[in-house]
Scaffold this motif. Structure first.
Motif, short mmCIF file in Angstrom:
data_model
loop_
_atom_site.label_atom_id
_atom_site.label_comp_id
_atom_site.label_asym_id
_atom_site.label_seq_id
_atom_site.Cartn_x
_atom_site.Cartn_y
_atom_site.Cartn_z
N TYR A 71 0.84 -1.21 0.00
CA TYR A 71 0.00 0.00 0.00
C TYR A 71 0.88 1.25 0.00
O TYR A 71 0.68 2.17 -0.82
N TRP A 72 1.85 1.31 0.89
CA TRP A 72 2.72 2.48 0.98
C TRP A 72 3.65 2.60 -0.21
O TRP A 72 3.92 3.70 -0.70
N GLY A 119 -1.51 5.33 -9.93
CA GLY A 119 -2.60 6.00 -9.22
C GLY A 119 -3.79 5.07 -8.99
O GLY A 119 -4.38 5.06 -7.91
N LEU A 120 -4.12 4.28 -10.01
CA LEU A 120 -5.21 3.31 -9.87
C LEU A 120 -4.88 2.26 -8.82
O LEU A 120 -5.72 1.91 -7.98
N ASN A 121 -3.66 1.78 -8.84
CA ASN A 121 -3.21 0.78 -7.88
C ASN A 121 -3.32 1.31 -6.45
O ASN A 121 -3.84 0.64 -5.56
N TRP A 122 -2.84 2.52 -6.25
CA TRP A 122 -2.90 3.11 -4.92
C TRP A 122 -4.34 3.38 -4.50
O TRP A 122 -4.75 3.08 -3.38
N GLY A 123 -5.13 3.94 -5.41
CA GLY A 123 -6.53 4.21 -5.11
C GLY A 123 -7.31 2.95 -4.78
O GLY A 123 -8.15 2.94 -3.88
N THR A 127 -9.29 1.38 -0.59
CA THR A 127 -10.58 0.80 -0.20
C THR A 127 -10.43 -0.28 0.85
O THR A 127 -11.41 -0.69 1.45
N GLY A 128 -9.24 -0.75 1.04
CA GLY A 128 -8.94 -1.81 2.02
C GLY A 128 -7.61 -2.40 1.62
O GLY A 128 -7.56 -3.25 0.74
N GLU A 131 -7.36 -6.38 1.66
CA GLU A 131 -8.29 -7.07 0.75
C GLU A 131 -7.99 -6.74 -0.71
O GLU A 131 -8.38 -7.49 -1.60
N ALA A 132 -7.34 -5.64 -0.95
CA ALA A 132 -7.11 -5.18 -2.33
C ALA A 132 -5.99 -5.92 -3.04
O ALA A 132 -5.88 -5.85 -4.26
N VAL A 133 -5.17 -6.66 -2.31
CA VAL A 133 -3.99 -7.29 -2.92
C VAL A 133 -4.39 -8.37 -3.92
O VAL A 133 -3.91 -8.39 -5.06
N LEU A 134 -5.25 -9.29 -3.50
CA LEU A 134 -5.59 -10.43 -4.35
C LEU A 134 -7.01 -10.29 -4.90
O LEU A 134 -7.94 -10.08 -4.13
N PRO A 135 -7.22 -10.39 -6.17
CA PRO A 135 -6.24 -10.59 -7.23
C PRO A 135 -5.81 -9.30 -7.91
O PRO A 135 -4.78 -9.25 -8.57
#
Length: 175
Positions: A71-72, A119-123, A127-128, A131-135
């Motif tokens: 995330y960071w 930017g999309l990846n960070w945004g 959201t969480g 939970e956002a890592v996979l997939p």
């Protein structure tokens, strides 16, 4: 055989080389002769790889610290990428010898795609972050690595083959 810009095949004349400002390719955004764009791109490139690596470690281990690190890394890659992109855009628009070359515009377009992905990846991770890592997070990070390689290759070609955005000499104050 394709010839690099400015190096025409025997008997073929390149009309772009006769354009006013073609040879004016020295960086104008520099500190003591050191081009800022070339120095600033190292951070978003490294952080893009770090985000992907942290995603892979999260997938492998399930340890939440890796999702937090991704995330960071994705956020700082985006923010440092914005700074590098702003400097690169100013360089592109202010230096005639860079602006006239199609390859410089190709590098610019791929770099804007990269910034959009970062930017999309960070945004997405806002959201969480876990939970956002996979997939989707890991897919965006992996695709970002591919795009950073492409834009880095184009940027390196501009610098090493054509000498664009470099410093011909130092304007360092003596004393």
């Amino acid at each position: 055989m394709i010839q690099p810009e400015g190096r025409s095949a025997p008997g073929v004349e390149d009309p772009i080389t006769d354009t006013a400002g073609y040879h004016d390719s020295e960086s104008r955004i520099a500190i003591w002769g050191h081009p800022l764009h070339a120095m600033s791109v190292a951070f978003p490139v490294a952080l893009t790889f770090c985000a992907f690596g942290a995603d892979l470690f999260y997938w492998w281990s399930g340890a939440t610290r890796w999702a937090w690190a991704a995330y960071w890394a994705s956020g700082t890659a985006f923010l440092f990428g914005l700074a590098a992109g702003a400097i690169g855009t100013l360089e592109l628009l202010s230096v005639p010898g860079i602006r006239i070359r199609a390859m410089a515009w190709t590098h610019f377009i791929i770099a804007m795609l990269l910034l959009s992905l970062l930017g999309l990846n960070w945004g997405w991770r806002m959201t969480g972050w876990q939970e956002a890592v996979l997939p989707w997070g890991i897919l965006m990070s992996g695709f970002s690595v591919l795009v950073v390689v492409a834009t880095g290759w184009h940027g390196g070609k501009l610098v090493f083959d054509y000498g664009l955005g470099t410093s011909k000499g130092s304007s360092r104050p003596s004393g």
